[in-house]
Design a protein around this motif. Structure first.
Motif, short mmCIF file in Angstrom:
data_model
loop_
_atom_site.label_atom_id
_atom_site.label_comp_id
_atom_site.label_asym_id
_atom_site.label_seq_id
_atom_site.Cartn_x
_atom_site.Cartn_y
_atom_site.Cartn_z
N LYS A 227 0.61 -1.15 0.02
CA LYS A 227 0.25 0.21 0.15
C LYS A 227 1.08 1.26 0.26
O LYS A 227 1.54 1.86 1.61
N ILE A 228 0.68 1.60 -1.25
CA ILE A 228 2.38 2.70 -1.08
C ILE A 228 0.91 4.40 -1.27
O ILE A 228 0.10 4.58 -2.59
N ALA A 229 1.47 5.30 -1.04
CA ALA A 229 0.46 6.73 -0.89
C ALA A 229 -1.44 6.12 -1.03
O ALA A 229 -1.47 6.73 -1.11
N GLY A 230 -1.78 5.28 -0.29
CA GLY A 230 -2.86 4.78 -0.76
C GLY A 230 -4.03 4.14 -1.05
O GLY A 230 -4.33 3.90 -1.65
N LYS A 231 -2.59 3.39 -2.16
CA LYS A 231 -3.15 2.74 -3.62
C LYS A 231 -2.25 1.46 -3.13
O LYS A 231 -0.98 1.26 -3.13
N GLU A 232 -3.50 0.40 -3.57
CA GLU A 232 -2.67 -0.81 -3.28
C GLU A 232 -2.59 -1.43 -4.63
O GLU A 232 -2.83 -1.50 -5.74
N VAL A 233 -0.52 -1.91 -4.75
CA VAL A 233 -0.03 -2.90 -5.42
C VAL A 233 0.53 -3.80 -5.53
O VAL A 233 0.54 -4.35 -4.14
N THR A 234 0.66 -4.74 -5.98
CA THR A 234 0.93 -6.83 -6.20
C THR A 234 2.03 -6.47 -6.70
O THR A 234 2.09 -6.15 -7.77
N GLY A 235 3.18 -6.76 -6.04
CA GLY A 235 4.93 -6.77 -6.77
C GLY A 235 4.99 -8.69 -7.23
O GLY A 235 4.42 -9.44 -6.20
N PHE A 236 5.69 -8.50 -8.10
CA PHE A 236 6.33 -10.85 -7.47
C PHE A 236 7.72 -10.86 -8.58
O PHE A 236 8.03 -9.94 -8.80
N ILE A 237 7.91 -11.73 -8.07
CA ILE A 237 9.34 -11.95 -7.91
C ILE A 237 9.47 -13.73 -8.28
O ILE A 237 8.49 -14.22 -7.38
#
Length: 318
Positions: A227-237
Motif C-alpha cells: 500500500k503505497i500512498a494509499g494505493k494497493e499494488v501487487t509485486g512479484f518475483i
C-alpha cells in the motif's frame, strides 16, 4: 479466426487470475458446510492413526483416514488440483470431539506437501482476509471456527462444526503442540525476505507454483501486496537459474501480455517494460537471475515506485 478465439480464451484466463478470490477454494466455515463434509463418502479407515485422541481432551468420532493423489478428489472435490499442482503426497484426517462435551466436533486435516514451499503455497493462496495470526508459528492464522497453519512440509487445517469456545481452545492447544513437536515454529522461506519491507501489507505474500497470472512459463512465483500512498499494488518475483534465463523469461512474459491484448506504453526504463491490459498496468523486468515486476496495478505512480524498489532490492541479492 482461430487465432482470435484462442486470444480471447487466454484473456479470459488472465482476467480470472486478476480477480481470483482464494476463499472460494476452501471449505466454508459455517456449520452447514462442515456438516456437508461429514456426509461425503469417506476413504477406508485403514490409515495410520493421527495420534490425536487423548490430546487436549479430545476423543475420536471416526477412524483416521488417508487420501492419496489418486483419490483426494473424493474428499475435497473441486479443490484437489490446487494441492496436486503444489506437490501433494498424501492427506490424513480425523473427526474428533471434546470428551466433556461431545456435541460440537472438529475435523483435523494434515496435507503432506513434500516441502515447506509446497505447504506455504496452498496455505498462502487460500488465506482468508479475516484471519487473525497465530502467535506460535510463522505461517498460521485462525478464524471464527477454523485454524490454518504450516508445519514443516505439512499444511494443516482444523475446522470446527461451530464457533464453540472450549472446542476452539482445544484446537489451539492441539495445533500448538503439533508445531512444537515438529520443531517447525520458526521455519521460514528465504525467498519471502527478498521483498522490500517498506509499505508491505502484512501476511499478504503468496507462492504460485504454476501458471502464475495465466502464463504457463511462470512457475514458483512469489507475490506480495503493498500500500503505497494509499494505493494497493501487487509485486512479484521469480528466480531463474542464471541471468540469461531471466532475460529470456522476462521477454517471453512481455510477449505473452502483448499477444493477449496488451498495449505497450513508454516509461522510465529502470522500472521495466510496461503494458496496459484490461484496465491494469503490468511492469516486468529482469535483474540478475530474477524476473520481477508489478501485476494488474490501478495506479501508475505506485506501480513505478514498487518496481524501482524491487529492482534496487534484487540488485543486491545474490
Amino acid at each position: 479466426m482461430l487465432l482470435a478465439v484462442l486470444a480471447a480464451i487466454a484473456c479470459g484466463v488472465f482476467l480470472q487470475q486478476r480477480t481470483f478470490n482464494p476463499a472460494v477454494l476452501v471449505a466454508s466455515q459455517t456449520g452447514d458446510a462442515v456438516a456437508e463434509s461429514a456426509a461425503r463418502p469417506q476413504a477406508s479407515a485403514s490409515a495410520e492413526p493421527l495420534s490425536l485422541a487423548g490430546l487436549a481432551g479430545l476423543v475420536p468420532l471416526s477412524p483416521a483416514e488417508r487420501f492419496s493423489p489418486d483419490n483426494l478428489y473424493d474428499k475435497i472435490d473441486g479443490k484437489a488440483e490446487l494441492y496436486l499442482s503444489a506437490g501433494f503426497i498424501e492427506m490424513r484426517c480425523q473427526r474428533l470431539s471434546l470428551k466433556a462435551a461431545p456435541d460440537p466436533w472438529l475435523e483435523w486435516f494434515v496435507y503432506d506437501m513434500g516441502s515447506l514451499a509446497g505447504a506455504f503455497s496452498v496455505f498462502s493462496t487460500q488465506r482468508r482476509s479475516e484471519g487473525q495470526p497465530l502467535d506460535f508459528t510463522t505461517y498460521g492464522y485462525r478464524t471464527r471456527n477454523g485454524l490454518y497453519f504450516v508445519s514443516g512440509s505439512n499444511y494443516v487445517e482444523a475446522l470446527g462444526s461451530a464457533a464453540d469456545g472450549p472446542l476452539m481452545e482445544a484446537m489451539l492447544n492441539l495445533a500448538q503442540r503439533s508445531v512444537a513437536d515438529a520443531g517447525t515454529a520458526t521455519a521460514r522461506l528465504a525467498d519471502l525476505e527478498t521483498f522490500p519491507a517498506e509499505d508491505l501489507v502484512p501476511a499478504s505474500q503468496t507462492l504460485q507454483v504454476a501458471d502464475a497470472f495465466g502464463f504457463d512459463q511462470f512457475t514458483n512465483v512469489f507475490t506480495a501486496r503493498y500500500k503505497i500512498a494509499g494505493k494497493e499494488v501487487t509485486g512479484f518475483i521469480t528466480a531463474c537459474s542464471d541471468p540469461a534465463g531471466a532475460r529470456n523469461l522476462c521477454q517471453a512474459y512481455h510477449s505473452f501480455l502483448l499477444a493477449n491484448g496488451g498495449q505497450a506504453v513508454s516509461g522510465p526504463p529502470e522500472v521495466g517494460e510496461q503494458v496496459t491490459l484490461m484496465g491494469g498496468l503490468e511492469l516486468v523486468f529482469a535483474e540478475g537471475k530474477f524476473v520481477a515486476g508489478v501485476h494488474a496495478a490501478n495506479e501508475a505512480s505506485a506501480a513505478a515506485t514498487l518496481a524501482q524498489r524491487l529492482r534496487n532490492r534484487l540488485a543486491s541479492t545474490p
